[in-house]
Design an enzyme around this catalytic site. Structure first.
Site, PDB file in Angstrom:
ATOM      1  N   GLY A  97       2.725   3.544   9.844  1.00 42.24           N
ATOM      2  CA  GLY A  97       2.219   2.298  10.422  1.00 42.24           C
ATOM      3  C   GLY A  97       2.910   1.090   9.825  1.00 42.24           C
ATOM      4  O   GLY A  97       3.190   0.102  10.516  1.00 42.24           O
ATOM      5  N   SER A 170      -5.175  -7.782   6.893  1.00 40.91           N
ATOM      6  CA  SER A 170      -4.134  -6.760   6.996  1.00 40.91           C
ATOM      7  C   SER A 170      -2.810  -7.263   6.438  1.00 40.91           C
ATOM      8  O   SER A 170      -2.233  -8.226   6.949  1.00 40.91           O
ATOM      9  CB  SER A 170      -3.943  -6.346   8.457  1.00 40.91           C
ATOM     10  OG  SER A 170      -2.703  -5.671   8.612  1.00 40.91           O
ATOM     11  N   GLN A 172      -0.109  -5.623   6.651  1.00 42.52           N
ATOM     12  CA  GLN A 172       0.944  -5.286   7.611  1.00 42.52           C
ATOM     13  C   GLN A 172       1.112  -6.396   8.636  1.00 42.52           C
ATOM     14  O   GLN A 172       2.242  -6.773   8.979  1.00 42.52           O
ATOM     15  CB  GLN A 172       0.623  -3.958   8.302  1.00 42.52           C
ATOM     16  CG  GLN A 172       0.653  -2.787   7.323  1.00 42.52           C
ATOM     17  CD  GLN A 172       0.314  -1.459   7.952  1.00 42.52           C
ATOM     18  OE1 GLN A 172      -0.101  -1.390   9.111  1.00 42.52           O
ATOM     19  NE2 GLN A 172       0.471  -0.389   7.194  1.00 42.52           N
ATOM     20  N   ASP A 324      -6.819   1.721   0.703  1.00 43.89           N
ATOM     21  CA  ASP A 324      -6.297   3.093   0.860  1.00 43.89           C
ATOM     22  C   ASP A 324      -6.994   4.084  -0.061  1.00 43.89           C
ATOM     23  O   ASP A 324      -6.698   5.277  -0.025  1.00 43.89           O
ATOM     24  CB  ASP A 324      -4.790   3.109   0.583  1.00 43.89           C
ATOM     25  CG  ASP A 324      -4.018   2.400   1.694  1.00 43.89           C
ATOM     26  OD1 ASP A 324      -4.591   2.225   2.787  1.00 43.89           O
ATOM     27  OD2 ASP A 324      -2.869   2.012   1.459  1.00 43.89           O
ATOM     28  N   ARG A 397      -3.983  11.054   2.527  1.00 45.52           N
ATOM     29  CA  ARG A 397      -4.973  10.670   1.513  1.00 45.52           C
ATOM     30  C   ARG A 397      -6.255  11.497   1.622  1.00 45.52           C
ATOM     31  O   ARG A 397      -6.922  11.759   0.617  1.00 45.52           O
ATOM     32  CB  ARG A 397      -5.264   9.178   1.599  1.00 45.52           C
ATOM     33  CG  ARG A 397      -3.994   8.349   1.359  1.00 45.52           C
ATOM     34  CD  ARG A 397      -4.256   6.960   0.910  1.00 45.52           C
ATOM     35  NE  ARG A 397      -3.105   6.113   1.160  1.00 45.52           N
ATOM     36  CZ  ARG A 397      -2.013   6.061   0.395  1.00 45.52           C
ATOM     37  NH1 ARG A 397      -1.930   6.793  -0.693  1.00 45.52           N
ATOM     38  NH2 ARG A 397      -1.013   5.258   0.711  1.00 45.52           N
TER      39      ARG A 397
HETATM   40  C1  S3P Z   1      -0.116  -1.474   3.943  1.00 47.51           C
HETATM   41  C2  S3P Z   1      -1.232  -2.205   4.260  1.00 47.51           C
HETATM   42  C3  S3P Z   1      -2.552  -1.590   4.543  1.00 47.51           C
HETATM   43  C4  S3P Z   1      -2.633  -0.186   3.999  1.00 47.51           C
HETATM   44  C5  S3P Z   1      -1.428   0.618   4.380  1.00 47.51           C
HETATM   45  C6  S3P Z   1      -0.164  -0.002   3.814  1.00 47.51           C
HETATM   46  C7  S3P Z   1       1.147  -2.175   3.717  1.00 47.51           C
HETATM   47  O1  S3P Z   1      -2.740  -1.523   5.944  1.00 47.51           O
HETATM   48  O2  S3P Z   1      -3.803   0.438   4.461  1.00 47.51           O
HETATM   49  O3  S3P Z   1      -1.545   1.943   3.913  1.00 47.51           O
HETATM   50  O4  S3P Z   1       2.105  -1.578   3.194  1.00 47.51           O
HETATM   51  O5  S3P Z   1       1.229  -3.357   4.062  1.00 47.51           O
HETATM   52  P1  S3P Z   1      -3.357  -2.755   6.785  1.00 47.51           P
HETATM   53  O6  S3P Z   1      -2.383  -3.851   6.793  1.00 47.51           O
HETATM   54  O7  S3P Z   1      -3.591  -2.171   8.159  1.00 47.51           O
HETATM   55  O8  S3P Z   1      -4.640  -3.099   6.097  1.00 47.51           O
END
Ligand code: S3P
Length: 451
Positions: A97, A170, A172, A324, A397
């Site tokens: 993701g 988030s 991300q 996480d 996980r």
């Molecule tokens: C991550 C952000 C989190 C986390 C994912 C990695 C990242 O997700 O759960 O495993 O590397 O920016 P979200 O941005 O959806 O919260």
């Protein structure tokens, strides 16, 4: 591949868990946009990071792996902000993701088009949270009912700057919008409702991007990126061990009677270490030694020994700081005295698996008293877990958390599909076998938990 595990008799020694997934993926992406050759020492080598590497290679970024003594190092030849080339085929992000959402931001302002796709698991995860604000910046992106595959059309000129208050906390989404902001005609300001991991901001700052950051009382950041006036500088970083991988051993050593483990070189960025705070509040015995800074991130050695745990309540801004870690936190809660309550964690439904209904159902097969709620879960402890056949749910996980539960469950536990750990921790079961000895007596019904 299925894995059978037995209760741990002992757990001790020294371990360096694999390097940080979030930092490695960001380094691959940002180094590709920089000018000059970046050096990334100790990158994570796993399914997620391989997906990011292959996508950047397909965008015309040469990436070589060399060794400096025993340590692997990536040499990434940056192509500059305008030097990427159109990929010949769909960019396949596997189940990552982070790769897909960050690439969507990076590609939104390019003058060429690209398609992003991934595994069936990734295709089920929500993408509108990133495509909607990117469209507000003028990007032309098609999603598929709010999910992948995504098709990004060539940008007509620069994207638009904007101010955006993220509805979900988030990292991300924040990172995708910052990457898109490198191609905008005016500043992009993003505010988060609660603190989320800030690796992108740290790395952009190190590369010389124009960033301004302020924090609200709850620690949430408002980040403004101004359009670049100079190229991004190449990176020279050493990636710390991933706190999210260390988490499984933090809980394992807290639960296995008599255990004591030292985890070296772990990333201790405060936006990631919510589990440390939660475990300490439960009574865990955890100390940090040799706190230092490496590659712009705080790093230290963690020592953890077995302890009696007491239930706590978790909610609010702590949740994204341990987002996480809820599967492994739930395992700790099964051994804690009292009722553990988690609130404000509805995001757990849209991770690699549904980490509320799905994961807790697996934990119940081991005898846990664990129930999901609308936005979290309730777990009553301590429970004497019993070995059973459980499903890793295709979720790295979930599988690793179930393996830790098996260490304190009576008899044999079999985890179906345990190979999904390769997403972030390919050597997990080998590392576990290195620090643990097992009680192979199938009739064993030792009490679990406690020092
Ligand atoms: C991550 C952000 C989190 C986390 C994912 C990695 C990242 O997700 O759960 O495993 O590397 O920016 P979200 O941005 O959806 O919260």
């Amino acid at each position: 591949m299925n894995r059978s595990l037995f209760p741990a008799r002992t757990l001790s020694g020294l371990l360096r868990v694999p390097s940080d997934r979030s930092i490695t993926v960001r380094a691959l992406l940002l180094a590709g946009l920089a000018e000059g050759t970046s050096r990334v020492l100790c990158p994570l080598e796993s399914e997620d990071t391989e997906a990011a590497r292959a996508c950047m290679a397909a965008l015309g970024v040469p990436i070589a792996i060399q060794h400096e003594g025993d340590l692997p190092a990536l040499r990434i030849t940056g192509q500059g902000l305008r030097g990427l080339r159109a990929p010949a085929a769909t960019l396949f992000c596997h189940s990552s993701g982070t790769t897909m959402r960050l690439l969507a931001g990076l590609l939104a302002g390019q003058t060429f088009g690209a398609a992003l796709d991934g595994s069936d698991q990734l295709r089920r995860r929500p993408m509108r949270r990133v495509t909607d604000p990117l469209r507000a910046m003028g990007a032309q992106i098609e999603d598929t009912n709010g999910c992948a595959p995504l098709r990004i059309h060539p940008a007509q000129g620069l994207l638009r700057g904007m101010c955006y208050a993220m509805p979900v906390a988030s990292a991300q989404v924040k990172s995708a919008l910052l990457l898109a902001g490198l191609y905008a005609d005016a500043p992009v300001t993003i505010s988060e409702p609660a603190p989320t991991r800030d690796h992108t901001e740290r790395m952009l700052g190190a590369a010389g991007a124009r960033l301004q950051i302020s924090h609200a009382d709850n620690g949430a950041a408002t980040v403004t990126l101004s359009p670049p006036t100079e190229p991004l500088r190449a990176l020279d970083i050493r990636v710390p061990a991933d706190f999210s991988s260390a988490a499984f051993f933090l809980v394992a050593a807290s639960l296995v009677p008599g255990a004591c483990l030292r985890l070296s070189g772990v990333g201790l960025n405060a936006t990631r270490t919510g589990l440390l705070d939660a475990l300490r509040a439960m009574g865990a015995r955890i100390t940090i030694a040799d706190l230092r800074e490496e590659g712009g991130e705080p790093v230290g050695d963690i020592e953890v020994c077995a302890a009696e745990l007491t239930a706590i309540e978790v909610g609010g801004p702590l949740v994204p700081r341990m987002i996480d870690e809820f599967p492994i936190f739930a395992v700790a809660a099964t051994q804690a005295h009292g009722v553990t309550v988690v609130r404000n964690a509805e995001e757990l439904r849209v991770k690699e698996s549904n980490r509320l209904e799905g994961f807790l159902a697996e934990l119940r097969k081991l005898g846990a008293r664990a129930e999901p709620t609308a936005d979290g879960f309730v777990i009553e402890g301590p429970t004497r877990l019993r070995g059973a056949v459980v499903d890793g749910l295709g979720d790295h996980r979930a599988a690793m958390a179930l393996a830790v539960a098996a260490l304190v469950a009576a008899g044999q536990t079999t985890i179906l599909g345990a190979d999904c750990v390769t997403k972030t921790y390919p050597g997990f079961f080998d590392d576990l076998a290195r620090v643990a000895t097992f009680d192979y007596d199938r009739r064993s019904d030792r009490p679990s938990g406690g020092a």
